[in-house]
Design an enzyme around this catalytic site. Structure first.
Site, PDB file in Angstrom:
ATOM      1  N   ASP A 140       6.552   6.339 -10.615  1.00 37.90           N
ATOM      2  CA  ASP A 140       5.205   6.092 -11.133  1.00 37.90           C
ATOM      3  C   ASP A 140       5.303   5.916 -12.639  1.00 37.90           C
ATOM      4  OD1 ASP A 140       4.293   6.614  -8.548  1.00 37.90           O
ATOM      5  OD2 ASP A 140       3.968   8.740  -8.986  1.00 37.90           O
ATOM      6  N   ASP A 154      -2.527   7.518   1.462  1.00 41.44           N
ATOM      7  CA  ASP A 154      -2.455   8.650   0.541  1.00 41.44           C
ATOM      8  C   ASP A 154      -3.170   9.836   1.176  1.00 41.44           C
ATOM      9  OD1 ASP A 154      -1.136   7.111  -1.336  1.00 41.44           O
ATOM     10  OD2 ASP A 154      -2.973   6.561  -2.405  1.00 41.44           O
TER      11      ASP A 154
END
Length: 262
Positions: A132, A13
């Site tokens: 998500d 990330d």
């Protein structure tokens, strides 16, 4: 849909040019350099690498083409890149920069047909639909823009639509589990894996060996994303693969080349 050979995919990330890690998509902490981590995983037996610019959509940031290009030059495994992708041109530029696959999230929430346009232009093998979601009222709801925006969209219906539009893979992240190290959301993974005929990649909460085994056997996934456990060297990719092999799960046997204690 579980593939014959399970893929182990480290996930990096990124916020600007820093590797970050948080919990449930918040409280991000800087932990290193994306290039250094990418090099580490490229030679450690990982099957693929996933790099997600986690604040690109929420903060309307530019895509880090230079960073992607540098990583791709020294990365010898397939590279999936996501974050901030809004147009066909963005996808084209990422592929030219060295990405093998592009993970599209927020743009496909606002316009699922964007996936169909990308597939028509580049082929389904290049297009990953990243979803998500959070558990809401007994089901799962899609959240966009780094998990900040509630959409009211049912995740299972949304994923079916994305697959119908040609997405070659589903990168499925449980926001509830993200960064908790408590294991993947098995009911979510199982529901999606039984629903679609494309590979499902588990993301969010994986830490221990048993979490990975559960995601594969109970959740039915084709690949698992791992971050903190690998970033902090709790174990190596080769050690995980060895364990999975002992459990009867098919993995690429390159762990034999890298050793079991690297």
């Amino acid at each position: 849909m579980t593939s014959l050979t399970i893929r182990i995919i480290p996930c990096i990330d990124v916020d600007y040019n820093n590797v970050v890690k948080g919990t449930k998509f918040s409280d991000l902490t800087t932990i290193g350099s994306p290039s250094l981590l990418a090099n580490k995983y490229s030679v450690s037996g990982a099957d693929e690498l996933c790099l997600l610019n986690v604040t690109a959509s929420s903060d309307n940031k530019m895509i880090l083409y230079d960073t992607i290009s540098r990583i791709a030059d020294t990365c010898f495994i397939p590279l999936t890149v996501g974050g901030g992708i809004r147009t066909i041109k963005d996808v084209e530029c990422l592929l030219k920069a060295g990405a093998d696959k592009v993970a599209i999230n927020s743009a496909s929430v606002m316009n699922p047909e964007f996936i169909a346009n990308c597939v028509e232009r580049f082929g389904s093998q290049c297009i990953v639909s990243s979803v998500d979601c959070k558990a809401v009222n007994g089901t799962w709801e899609v959240f966009s823009h780094s998990g900040l925006r509630s959409t009211g969209i049912d995740a299972l219906e949304h994923i079916c639509k994305l697959v119908q539009y040609g997405a070659g893979e589903i990168l499925l992240t449980s926001i509830d589990k993200d960064g908790t190290n408590g294991g993947y959301d098995i009911p979510l993974l199982k529901s999606v894996s039984q629903l679609v005929n494309v590979p499902v990649v588990a993301s969010g909460g994986g830490s221990e060996f048993r979490h990975v085994v559960s995601a594969i056997i109970e959740g039915g996934v084709s690949a698992v994303l791992l971050a903190s456990a690998l970033h902090y060297d709790r174990y190596s990719v080769s050690q995980l693969k060895y364990f999975l092999g002992r459990c009867g799960i098919l993995v690429r046997d390159d762990y034999l080349s890298y050793g079991l204690c690297d």
